[in-house]
Scaffold this motif. Structure first.
Motif, PDB file in Angstrom:
ATOM      1  N   GLU A 224      -6.592   4.252  -6.640  1.00  0.00           N
ATOM      2  CA  GLU A 224      -5.394   4.063  -6.954  1.00  0.00           C
ATOM      3  C   GLU A 224      -4.777   3.571  -7.913  1.00  0.00           C
ATOM      4  O   GLU A 224      -5.483   4.004  -9.024  1.00  0.00           O
TER       5      GLU A 224
ATOM      6  N   TRP B 277      -4.529   8.942  -3.246  1.00  0.00           N
ATOM      7  CA  TRP B 277      -4.337   7.924  -2.644  1.00  0.00           C
ATOM      8  C   TRP B 277      -2.745   8.077  -1.424  1.00  0.00           C
ATOM      9  O   TRP B 277      -3.181   7.676   0.131  1.00  0.00           O
TER      10      TRP B 277
ATOM     11  N   GLY C 122       0.812  -1.248   0.298  1.00  0.00           N
ATOM     12  CA  GLY C 122      -0.364  -0.007   0.213  1.00  0.00           C
ATOM     13  C   GLY C 122       1.650   1.510  -0.274  1.00  0.00           C
ATOM     14  O   GLY C 122       1.640   1.633  -0.925  1.00  0.00           O
TER      15      GLY C 122
END
Length: 388
Positions: free
Chosen positions: A291, A261, A76
């Protein structure tokens, strides 16, 4: 009648939780002793916080003592400025997952500060055939993984559990003149500080852990990590959260719209800010993240001062679960989070009108679900914009 030779020495009673952790430390030491020469992956949640990062570093140092190499990996972003400062200033060896990464080289996976439900690495490791060796977490049990070693307890921080391991002497003994140990102690102290809101919500185990770490930390380095300034994007998220909030019977809920993001961690910061408002005992802030690969999710954070609110149960009841049976949300005492995949509705980045309608749909739906679960859906709002 016998005479007493002197004052009776006070007996030191070891807390039951500490005795239990010593047993777990012994069990983990025996397990690692049998795994010498292996390479492990430490799977952190997709957005690692100081608690997770410090625990990952602790496992890496412990594993090294047993001749085991351990890599810290996340799938992430590390977007919060304070978290980036922790990694950079302490030189934490942490890797972001890339598609070309060879997961099959790992003999086992270790999950710290999560139980597999908050990281995309869980499915990736399963597909690569990497077994789960250990789970160490302080959240409510998820039962997503089937580890050989499991230590899941309702502690103030996962860092507390690792400090208990260290204090047992079974796994690793901290040394004042060891630079690696100084950085580890500093990271764990930051994990404790962050997870307990500056020790405001700390309990006896966290204070004992802090006392154990105190002789080994670098106070100047810790202060440098803690004093990182807020980004412009974070301040913007706070402004939006304040403007869009709806407060009902102490529940403050706010949607901040589209968030980059890389600025995801502005959402929990905004939730922390809303909790400081007078007469607010629980705050929830959420936004829509996109994303780079086109995936979109609604990401949110909950903070509460209300001791009777079971955060994990509340979020699971309010938001439900996905098609695989995994809850969209979860948490611990006083804090929680959720992530909902937008799925079929993703995209439309070139059409502002479609984006606005999509956000309005999620904004209204999520607020209604949260207020319904809180039992205040029908109450008149005390402040905030009209729901439409």
């Amino acid at each position: 009648m016998s005479e007493q030779a002197g004052p009776v020495a006070a007996l030191e009673v070891t807390p039951p939780s500490q005795l239990a952790s010593t047993g777990r430390a012994t069990e983990l030491a025996q397990l690692l002793q049998a795994r010498r020469g292996e390479r492990h992956i430490v799977a952190l949640q997709d957005f690692p916080d100081p608690d997770a990062i410090s625990c990952g570093l602790a496992y890496r140092e412990i594993a090294h003592r047993f001749g085991i190499a351990a890599d810290l990996v996340y799938d992430g972003q590390i977007s919060h400025p304070e978290n980036r400062a922790l990694v950079n200033l302490l030189g934490v060896p942490i890797e972001q997952y890339e598609p070309e990464m060879d997961l099959e080289k790992y003999a086992a996976a270790v999950f710290v500060d999560n139980q597999g439900s908050t990281t995309h690495l869980t499915d990736r490791l399963k597909e690569a055939g990497v077994p789960t060796l250990a789970v160490v977490d302080h959240h409510d049990p998820d039962d997503v993984l089937d580890p050989i070693f499991s230590d899941v307890r309702p502690m103030g921080a996962a860092a507390t559990m690792f400090v208990e391991y260290l204090s047992s002497g079974e796994l690793l003994t901290l040394e004042k003149n060891n630079e690696h140990h100084t950085r580890l102690a500093t990271a764990l102290m930051h994990g404790l500080h962050s997870e307990t809101d500056g020790f405001v919500h700390a309990r006896a185990p966290e204070y004992r852990a802090a006392a154990h770490l105190a002789p080994f930390i670098d106070p100047d380095l810790l202060e440098e990590v803690l004093c990182v300034q807020k980004s412009h994007a974070t301040l913007t998220a706070i402004e939006q959260a304040l403007h869009n909030r709806v407060v009902r019977n102490g529940f403050s809920v706010s949607g901040v719209g589209y968030v980059r993001w890389a600025e995801r961690d502005s959402i929990p910061v905004a939730a922390d800010f809303l909790l400081t408002e007078e007469n607010v005992h629980t705050s929830v802030v959420f936004g829509l993240l996109a994303e780079e690969d086109g995936r979109e999710v609604v990401s949110g954070s909950l903070r509460t001062h209300r001791p009777t609110l079971h955060v994990d149960e509340f979020l699971k009841r309010a938001l439900g679960e996905d098609l695989r049976g995994r809850p969209y949300g979860g948490g611990r005492s006083r804090a929680g989070g959720f992530e909902i995949d937008v799925g079929f509705l993703k995209g439309d980045e070139d059409d502002p009108n479609q984006q606005a309608m999509k956000w309005a749909l999620f904004d209204r739906r999520i607020r209604r679900k949260l207020f319904r679960a809180a039992g205040v859906e029908e109450l008149d709002e005390t402040c905030g914009p009209e729901e439409g």
